[in-house]
Design a protein around this motif. Structure first.
Motif, PDB file in Angstrom:
ATOM      1  N   GLU A  54       0.827  -1.216   0.000  1.00 41.77           N
ATOM      2  CA  GLU A  54       0.000   0.000   0.000  1.00 41.77           C
ATOM      3  C   GLU A  54       0.855   1.257   0.000  1.00 41.77           C
ATOM      4  O   GLU A  54       0.374   2.350  -0.325  1.00 41.77           O
ATOM      5  CB  GLU A  54      -0.923   0.014   1.218  1.00 41.77           C
ATOM      6  CG  GLU A  54      -1.999  -1.070   1.216  1.00 41.77           C
ATOM      7  CD  GLU A  54      -1.580  -2.336   1.923  1.00 41.77           C
ATOM      8  OE1 GLU A  54      -2.461  -3.113   2.330  1.00 41.77           O
ATOM      9  OE2 GLU A  54      -0.357  -2.556   2.076  1.00 41.77           O
TER      10      GLU A  54
ATOM     11  N   PHE B 173      -0.314   3.531   7.956  1.00 41.66           N
ATOM     12  CA  PHE B 173      -1.365   2.650   7.451  1.00 41.66           C
ATOM     13  C   PHE B 173      -2.369   2.440   8.589  1.00 41.66           C
ATOM     14  O   PHE B 173      -1.975   2.036   9.685  1.00 41.66           O
ATOM     15  CB  PHE B 173      -0.785   1.298   7.008  1.00 41.66           C
ATOM     16  CG  PHE B 173       0.354   1.419   6.040  1.00 41.66           C
ATOM     17  CD1 PHE B 173       0.127   1.706   4.710  1.00 41.66           C
ATOM     18  CD2 PHE B 173       1.670   1.254   6.475  1.00 41.66           C
ATOM     19  CE1 PHE B 173       1.188   1.824   3.814  1.00 41.66           C
ATOM     20  CE2 PHE B 173       2.730   1.367   5.590  1.00 41.66           C
ATOM     21  CZ  PHE B 173       2.488   1.650   4.249  1.00 41.66           C
TER      22      PHE B 173
ATOM     23  N   PRO C  76       0.987  -7.189   3.024  1.00 40.76           N
ATOM     24  CA  PRO C  76       0.176  -5.977   2.948  1.00 40.76           C
ATOM     25  C   PRO C  76      -0.223  -5.488   4.346  1.00 40.76           C
ATOM     26  O   PRO C  76      -0.397  -6.280   5.274  1.00 40.76           O
ATOM     27  CB  PRO C  76      -1.057  -6.411   2.144  1.00 40.76           C
ATOM     28  CG  PRO C  76      -0.628  -7.650   1.418  1.00 40.76           C
ATOM     29  CD  PRO C  76       0.357  -8.328   2.309  1.00 40.76           C
TER      30      PRO C  76
ATOM     31  N   SER D   6      -3.048  -4.458   5.013  1.00 42.30           N
ATOM     32  CA  SER D   6      -4.397  -4.991   5.239  1.00 42.30           C
ATOM     33  C   SER D   6      -4.349  -6.322   5.972  1.00 42.30           C
ATOM     34  O   SER D   6      -5.276  -6.670   6.704  1.00 42.30           O
ATOM     35  CB  SER D   6      -5.122  -5.163   3.899  1.00 42.30           C
ATOM     36  OG  SER D   6      -4.417  -6.063   3.060  1.00 42.30           O
TER      37      SER D   6
ATOM     38  N   LYS E  21      -9.823  -3.192   5.745  1.00 43.11           N
ATOM     39  CA  LYS E  21      -9.670  -2.069   4.833  1.00 43.11           C
ATOM     40  C   LYS E  21      -8.622  -1.116   5.384  1.00 43.11           C
ATOM     41  O   LYS E  21      -8.595  -0.819   6.581  1.00 43.11           O
ATOM     42  CB  LYS E  21     -11.002  -1.343   4.662  1.00 43.11           C
ATOM     43  CG  LYS E  21     -10.937  -0.187   3.671  1.00 43.11           C
ATOM     44  CD  LYS E  21     -12.286   0.530   3.568  1.00 43.11           C
ATOM     45  CE  LYS E  21     -12.188   1.714   2.617  1.00 43.11           C
ATOM     46  NZ  LYS E  21     -13.481   2.452   2.525  1.00 43.11           N
TER      47      LYS E  21
ATOM     48  N   GLU F 299      -6.189   2.542   4.796  1.00 45.77           N
ATOM     49  CA  GLU F 299      -5.836   3.788   4.118  1.00 45.77           C
ATOM     50  C   GLU F 299      -4.410   4.129   4.483  1.00 45.77           C
ATOM     51  O   GLU F 299      -3.932   3.789   5.573  1.00 45.77           O
ATOM     52  CB  GLU F 299      -6.800   4.901   4.515  1.00 45.77           C
ATOM     53  CG  GLU F 299      -8.217   4.673   4.016  1.00 45.77           C
ATOM     54  CD  GLU F 299      -9.118   5.868   4.243  1.00 45.77           C
ATOM     55  OE1 GLU F 299      -8.587   6.965   4.527  1.00 45.77           O
ATOM     56  OE2 GLU F 299     -10.344   5.709   4.136  1.00 45.77           O
ATOM     57  N   ALA F 300      -3.721   4.810   3.554  1.00 46.70           N
ATOM     58  CA  ALA F 300      -2.307   5.108   3.745  1.00 46.70           C
ATOM     59  C   ALA F 300      -2.054   6.589   3.520  1.00 46.70           C
ATOM     60  O   ALA F 300      -2.656   7.212   2.632  1.00 46.70           O
ATOM     61  CB  ALA F 300      -1.458   4.280   2.782  1.00 46.70           C
TER      62      ALA F 300
END
Length: 744
Positions: A40, A61, A101, A103, A235, A237-238
């Motif tokens: 990500e 993250f 990841p 995630s 889920k 976000e970065a």
């Protein structure tokens, strides 16, 4: 694995590793650069090339809506991965992140974390074989402080072989393999295979040196795919977030931290020079040490700094080192700059060895809207985040002081405790605040989490107030919400909170809650000149609540349990102080009448009666004779009730007993008349009653009792004999009550 693959094992934050890596990349000239990092982060990497990021910074993250699910990937300018990104971007080479990841890592549960085996540092095994103190010292000597290597590719090959042997030795000794490592290395092997398929030239993978052996292992793609199949995901976000030197340090608890970020930054700047010159390198460090010492008032001349540099190089030769290390620098400074006294170095070591740099994010580098708004606020109010505690004093009557205060109060609502209010209303007037500031990178997570409330600090803070007011069920808590909205200059949200408080107060039956609610509201009104307050509505609300308290406090103070009574007295004390600043004579008169009724009411809780009588005496509203009569009546009750009364009567300080001999005589008589069982039952209350007195007051009380009960009661009596056997016998008991056993 393919012969085109080059696995370069690094330390995640090391100037020597970074310098070796840049040289190796120049030598290998790879077609693609692979980095141990969450995929990500690839979208964030292009911003490393520009001027929008000034390290230390971190990739953040996070799982939206879940504050505990967040992970940082920090970078300093001396981090090998940072330099690898800059190298690839400057030459237009593809850049891929190959670790598991975010995630997946954020879904790795606490149960999984607890099950992980805590492995020892594999470098310690190598250090033991080499006769070095520990793995940290060994790595620093061989890599970070080596001054560079003529063949960087060969140097990385040697590092890989050494770490492979260390890992195999650890596994052979019975240390269990970590599931986390197995999952991560499966992801990395699959990503490496994909890169070898996509690119025909050299492929360089930059990973932690521990993983070299795992990535070389002959594991089939089928097995790797099975390892990562079915893993839980969230889920993610970065974004970019500022980082700090202190959070790069191992002392912060960061597992990949370094002992001295300040030292490593100095090393990296030296490696960037065309030639590494030891004397210039040592002189630069000692000059910085001398500068910091002089800033703290210590004598540290340029000549002493030069001598410290020369001594450092001499120590380097004696210890058979190619370049000076931190220990040599410290010893040289201690001898030449501090004359052997370690105290001056301790004063500056935080800034010297750890450093106080905070990263910056600007331009088009992605960051959360709230973080961007905060950066604008910081520029507007000229409040710079610092990685060290500092105090600021704000005058709320000035525009600049009020703006700073407003920002800090709003951030507290967002869970960003950049500032801690350590004192309000200090100095003349009622418009001073003293804040203690200290920036921490974790605040970026709180800002990201607060996005659900709004995209600006003002909007988010206002919506948080509304949300809290909508879910608050206690008058006291609602009053705190109202005050928080007022000092944060959120008038619209404050109006909503005041309405909610009015609705709650209509049905409120707990007088303690009502009294506790008034104090913060009355305090907020003191800021009326400095802040935008709905003063009329707020004053009307406080008045209505106070009228209700005055009307019900007498009946509400009857027959209270001990813990409830203690809470009630604390609330009464706060209510009394609030009325003093509220400036409402009718309320003050009503309160004083209520205090009188509480003292006269035989059913009043002893604790409430004790506070009420003491307050009436302090205000001069009762004569000594009337107070003594009420005191005798209350002290004639059962020992526990009398003790509770006495505890809260004397809680205002010892002066009332020191100045009133008759009252002291009454207390003395009460204690003397207790039988053994009653005394033991009342002793905790008595000790608590006198625990607030300082040692001087306690000694004066003993001296007063020593004059004799006849003297204290003003009865004529002959001069006491020099030796009083009765008092000598009672003295140990008196000392025990007053907590002065040591004085005997």
């Amino acid at each position: 694995m393919d012969s085109h693959l080059h696995l370069l094992g690094v330390r995640h934050h090391g100037p020597g590793s970074a310098a070796l890596l840049v040289a190796a990349l120049d030598r290998l000239d790879p077609a693609v650069v692979l980095i141990e990092g969450a995929p990500e982060g690839e979208a964030l990497a292009p911003h490393v090339r520009g001027d929008g990021l000034k390290p230390p910074v971190a990739m953040l993250f996070y799982a939206p809506g879940e504050a505990k699910r967040a992970v940082f990937a920090p970078f300093a300018e001396f981090s090998p991965e940072w330099q690898a990104m800059r190298w690839a971007l400057a030459r237009g080479r593809p850049l891929r992140f190959i670790d598991w990841p975010a995630s997946v890592s954020l879904a790795f549960t606490q149960k999984d974390e607890d099950a992980e085996a805590q492995r020892s540092d594999p470098l310690d095994l190598l250090a033991e074989a080499a006769g070095v103190a520990n793995g940290e010292a060994l790595w620093n000597t061989l890599v970070e402080e080596s001054g560079g290597a003529s063949d960087p590719v060969a140097a990385f090959a040697a590092i890989g072989e050494a770490m492979t042997e260390a890992r195999r030795h650890a596994e052979e000794s019975g240390a269990p393999a970590a599931r986390r490592d197995a999952i991560r290395e499966a992801f990395m092997r699959l990503s490496i295979r994909k890169a070898l398929q996509d690119f025909g030239g050299a492929v360089v993978a930059i990973v932690g040196a521990w993983h070299i052996d795992g990535l070389r292992a002959k594991v089939s793609p089928t097995v790797d795919k099975a390892t990562i199949k079915g893993l839980a995901k969230v889920k993610v976000e970065a974004t970019w977030a500022p980082w700090t030197d202190s959070r790069l340090a191992f002392a912060s608890g960061y597992g990949a931290g370094v002992v001295s970020p300040g030292w490593f930054r100095h090393l990296w700047r030296a490696y960037r020079e065309e030639t590494f010159e030891p004397l210039s390198f040592a002189a630069g460090w000692q000059a910085r040490t001398a500068t910091l010492l002089r800033a703290e008032g210590f004598a540290a001349s340029p000549a002493a700094a030069i001598e410290a540099a020369r001594l450092t190089l001499s120590l380097c030769g004696l210890r058979d080192l190619a370049t000076p290390g931190l220990d040599e620098m410290r010893d040289g400074a201690l001898a030449a700059l501090c004359n052997g006294d370690p105290v001056p170095l301790r004063v500056v070591e935080r800034r010297l060895y750890i450093g106080e740099t905070i990263g910056e994010i600007s331009g088009d580098a992605p960051q959360s809207p709230l973080a961007r708004d905060l950066a604008l606020w910081q520029k507007r109010v000229r409040l710079e985040p610092k990685d060290i505690e500092s105090d600021i004093r704000l005058d709320l009557r000035t525009e600049a002081g009020l703006a700073k205060s407003t920002l800090l109060h709003r951030l507290l609502l967002l869970g960003v405790s950049w500032g801690t209010l350590i004192e309000a209303d200090a100095g003349r007037g009622t418009f001073r605040e003293i804040w203690r500031l200290s920036w921490r990178p974790e605040f970026s997570v709180a800002l990201a989490e607060a996005l659900i409330y709004g995209v600006t600090i003002e909007e988010a803070a206002g919506n948080i107030i509304r949300d809290r007011a909508a879910h608050c069920a206690r008058v006291m808590d609602m009053a705190k919400i109202v005050r928080a909205s007022l000092v944060a200059d959120l008038p619209d949200a404050a109006g909503a909170a005041i309405s909610a408080l009015q609705a709650l107060a209509v049905d409120a039956s707990d007088l303690t809650d009502l009294m506790l609610a008034i104090a913060p509201l009355a305090s907020a009104l003191r800021y009326g000149v400095a802040r935008r307050l709905p003063e009329e509505a707020l004053r009307a609300l406080v008045h209505a609540l106070a009228v209700e308290v005055n009307a019900g406090v007498r009946i509400g103070s009857r027959q209270l349990a001990a813990d409830v009574a203690a809470a009630r007295v604390a609330a009464m004390r706060g209510f009394d102080e609030a009325l003093a600043i509220f400036d409402a004579p009718d309320l003050v008169a009503g309160w004083r009448k209520a205090l009188t009724l509480i003292v006269e009411d035989e059913q009043s809780a002893p604790a409430a009666a004790g506070f009420a009588l003491r307050r009436l005496l302090d205000l001069g509203l009762w004569t000594a004779e009337a107070a003594a009569a009420a005191f005798v009546r209350r002290m004639s009750a059962a020992p526990l009730e009398a003790g509770a009364f006495l505890e809260h009567f004397v809680a205002g300080g010892a002066e009332i007993l020191l100045q009133d001999a008759a009252l002291l005589a009454l207390v003395d008589a009460f204690i003397v008349d207790l039988d053994d069982d009653s005394f033991l039952a009342a002793l905790p209350l008595l000790r608590r009653a006198f625990s607030g007195f300082d040692s001087t007051a306690r000694i004066r009380l003993i001296d007063g009792v020593a004059q004799g009960r006849r003297t204290l009661s003003h009865a004529p009596a002959p001069e006491p004999e020099e030796d009083d056997p009765a008092f000598a016998a009672a003295l140990p008991l008196l000392l025990r009550i007053l907590g002065l056993e040591a004085a005997s």
